[in-house]
Design an enzyme around this catalytic site. Structure first.
Site, PDB file in Angstrom:
ATOM      1  N   ASP B  14       2.912  58.957 -21.854  1.00 33.75           N
ATOM      2  CA  ASP B  14       3.801  57.948 -21.278  1.00 33.75           C
ATOM      3  C   ASP B  14       5.127  58.039 -22.009  1.00 33.75           C
ATOM      4  O   ASP B  14       5.250  58.708 -23.026  1.00 33.75           O
ATOM      5  CB  ASP B  14       3.196  56.543 -21.461  1.00 33.75           C
ATOM      6  CG  ASP B  14       4.086  55.433 -20.907  1.00 33.75           C
ATOM      7  OD1 ASP B  14       4.634  55.616 -19.804  1.00 33.75           O
ATOM      8  OD2 ASP B  14       4.253  54.398 -21.568  1.00 33.75           O
ATOM      9  N   SER B  15       6.128  57.313 -21.502  1.00 35.66           N
ATOM     10  CA  SER B  15       7.421  57.266 -22.176  1.00 35.66           C
ATOM     11  C   SER B  15       7.359  56.506 -23.503  1.00 35.66           C
ATOM     12  O   SER B  15       8.242  56.654 -24.331  1.00 35.66           O
ATOM     13  CB  SER B  15       8.451  56.593 -21.272  1.00 35.66           C
ATOM     14  OG  SER B  15       8.001  55.314 -20.907  1.00 35.66           O
ATOM     15  N   CYS B  77       2.240  57.126 -16.775  1.00 30.05           N
ATOM     16  CA  CYS B  77       3.595  56.609 -16.634  1.00 30.05           C
ATOM     17  C   CYS B  77       3.908  56.682 -15.153  1.00 30.05           C
ATOM     18  O   CYS B  77       3.790  57.745 -14.540  1.00 30.05           O
ATOM     19  CB  CYS B  77       4.554  57.492 -17.429  1.00 30.05           C
ATOM     20  SG  CYS B  77       6.302  57.204 -17.077  1.00 30.05           S
ATOM     21  N   GLU B 156       8.225  44.270 -24.636  1.00 28.03           N
ATOM     22  CA  GLU B 156       8.417  44.900 -25.950  1.00 28.03           C
ATOM     23  C   GLU B 156       8.968  43.905 -26.973  1.00 28.03           C
ATOM     24  O   GLU B 156       8.764  44.070 -28.171  1.00 28.03           O
ATOM     25  CB  GLU B 156       9.289  46.152 -25.811  1.00 28.03           C
ATOM     26  CG  GLU B 156       8.600  47.133 -24.866  1.00 28.03           C
ATOM     27  CD  GLU B 156       8.833  48.596 -25.153  1.00 28.03           C
ATOM     28  OE1 GLU B 156       9.812  48.925 -25.831  1.00 28.03           O
ATOM     29  OE2 GLU B 156       8.017  49.415 -24.691  1.00 28.03           O
ATOM     30  N   CYS B 188       3.872  49.416 -13.138  1.00 24.03           N
ATOM     31  CA  CYS B 188       4.442  49.895 -14.401  1.00 24.03           C
ATOM     32  C   CYS B 188       3.387  49.607 -15.454  1.00 24.03           C
ATOM     33  O   CYS B 188       2.756  48.538 -15.425  1.00 24.03           O
ATOM     34  CB  CYS B 188       5.739  49.146 -14.719  1.00 24.03           C
ATOM     35  SG  CYS B 188       6.348  49.408 -16.404  1.00 24.03           S
ATOM     36  N   HIS B 190       3.428  48.690 -18.411  1.00 23.88           N
ATOM     37  CA  HIS B 190       3.574  47.498 -19.250  1.00 23.88           C
ATOM     38  C   HIS B 190       3.058  46.232 -18.549  1.00 23.88           C
ATOM     39  O   HIS B 190       2.754  45.240 -19.206  1.00 23.88           O
ATOM     40  CB  HIS B 190       5.053  47.235 -19.590  1.00 23.88           C
ATOM     41  CG  HIS B 190       5.597  48.088 -20.682  1.00 23.88           C
ATOM     42  ND1 HIS B 190       5.878  49.420 -20.520  1.00 23.88           N
ATOM     43  CD2 HIS B 190       5.950  47.790 -21.970  1.00 23.88           C
ATOM     44  CE1 HIS B 190       6.380  49.901 -21.649  1.00 23.88           C
ATOM     45  NE2 HIS B 190       6.436  48.938 -22.540  1.00 23.88           N
TER      46      HIS B 190
END
Lengths: 274, 274
Positions: B14-15, B77, B156, B188, B190
């Site tokens: 993932d990023s 991702c 985050e 996504c 997250h």
């Protein structure tokens, strides 16, 4: 006096669009100068990355700007100014300035109660570069640094005059108000776009310092001292040129929303090749 | 049956930290499997970058994962699944799956009124990959895609159960409620961390689809079909290994907050060398 050099452009770089607030101040305060701007949109944001990574990125960008024959470089990114400027300035003959020292110097001059707040990305505040520069000037000044990681995405979402942004700012700024700072440094190049709402929250007794503006003034002095000021009043057809590492069209839209003239063209380059 | 291969790890990338929600579902649903995770923290976020850039990054990461002798790769991702999976899967012999197709398939199955919402980054929603996959399955389904660029920074920042995050979500989700979707894809990696607050806003009549969970189930089927399932119940000393391109310590803190066991070690590698 070297005519070629005086007519050469200023190189300005940032991780993305934020440095356009610095370019804007250069356009306003040094209207005879040409600018080559680079925004590292493929690798933004810089604020959450490490020193080594930012140093590597900065070296690549400086190599690119040198291919554009710039006469001086403005590191229009607080994180890169904090992490890379001293080192890369020592590796090149080009005059180079960042946004941190000019902002720190003015903040140290204007504070009365010797209590200064600094808001910025995690990279900038975690590096303590503003605190270190300010305390080099006057060790008696207390500097309170507050990371504000949501502000860049809020600006990029264009939620600038917005109730959510106001609440986020109120939360981020509450501790600085309790600490009774009388001066607040807008320590990220996106933040001048939030200047009015920050001013409303902090109140008129707190002086806001905009490093973008102070940097343009310092650049003016630097060019004069080195006999590099562009004497011309005639502009080339494209006095301002814009390069990015990704998404040139998106950059152009944002640039057109904050610059006082139309950005005609933005070109994508492959920065990892430099 | 090749014992070496069955005992090889699954590569997951993932990023940044988002793909840990996918790794977490693999740990829960395929407890015998080992994992090598890579988070591209030097170059995140991917959601705002172009197809060419994401393709270049994905190729570098796959070359790195191959040095770790993985038996299969999960592109954890959404942006890389949208922009790069089909192309890189054709360039390699390794079995590869992304998070988009499993999520799209389940969404198409569970909708009753044939109106599906998808929330994601600008990259994912702008690629229309969920809409395309869902309409390949059933062209009569209406898919409404909504970019939500503030959600990743909010997660985050750890403002997960938070009034600001709720207001941001209410604003982002209002259009999807007006459009009367009965199914919402958390497009996504997250977003599963915001699942409860999204569920409260959308109400119990809307089914939330978590592609991370669906991807783990699809991986299980894929491994079984290729005779690659790890038969062992004994774990190696370090069944899960974590690599990042920057800020290994920060990654570890976040990983420990969302994974059900202690992440002992995270190693930084120079991904641009692959």
């Amino acid at each position: 006096m070297n005519m070629d050099l005086t007519e050469a452009p200023i190189g300005v770089f940032d991780s993305g669009v934020g440095g356009l607030t610095v370019a804007r101040e250069i356009m306003r305060n040094l209207p005879a100068e040409h600018i080559v701007y680079f925004g590292d949109t493929a690798r933004l944001p810089y604020g959450s990355k490490s020193r080594d990574t930012i140093l590597m990125f900065s070296r690549q960008i400086i190599r690119f700007l040198q291919t554009q024959h710039v006469k001086a470089i403005v590191v229009a990114c607080n994180t890169a100014s904090a992490f890379a400027l001293d080192e890369v300035a020592g590796e090149n003959n080009l005059p180079m300035i960042g946004v941190v020292k000019p902002g720190a110097r003015v903040a140290a001059q204007v504070t009365s109660n010797k209590r200064i707040g600094v808001i910025g990305t995690e990279g900038t505040t975690g590096s303590h570069i503003y605190r270190n520069y300010i305390q080099d000037i006057d060790p008696e000044i207390t500097v309170i640094e507050k990371p504000c990681p949501l502000l860049v995405p809020l600006v990029e979402e264009r939620w600038i005059h917005d109730s959510v942004t106001r609440q986020v700012l109120e939360r981020y700024l509450a501790g600085l108000q309790e600490q009774q700072v009388d001066t607040l440094v807008l320590g990220c190049t996106h933040y001048p776009l939030l200047r009015s709402i920050v001013g409303e929250i902090m109140g008129s007794a707190v002086t806001l310092v905009n490093p973008a503006y102070e940097t343009a003034l310092e650049l003016k002095q630097l060019l004069a001292a080195r006999n590099l000021t562009n004497p011309g009043t005639d502009k080339k057809e494209f006095p301002y040129r814009f390069f990015v590492s990704d998404l040139a069209d998106k950059f152009k839209v944002f640039a057109n929303s904050i610059l006082p003239y139309d950005v005609e063209m933005t070109q994508k380059i492959d920065i990892e090749n430099y």
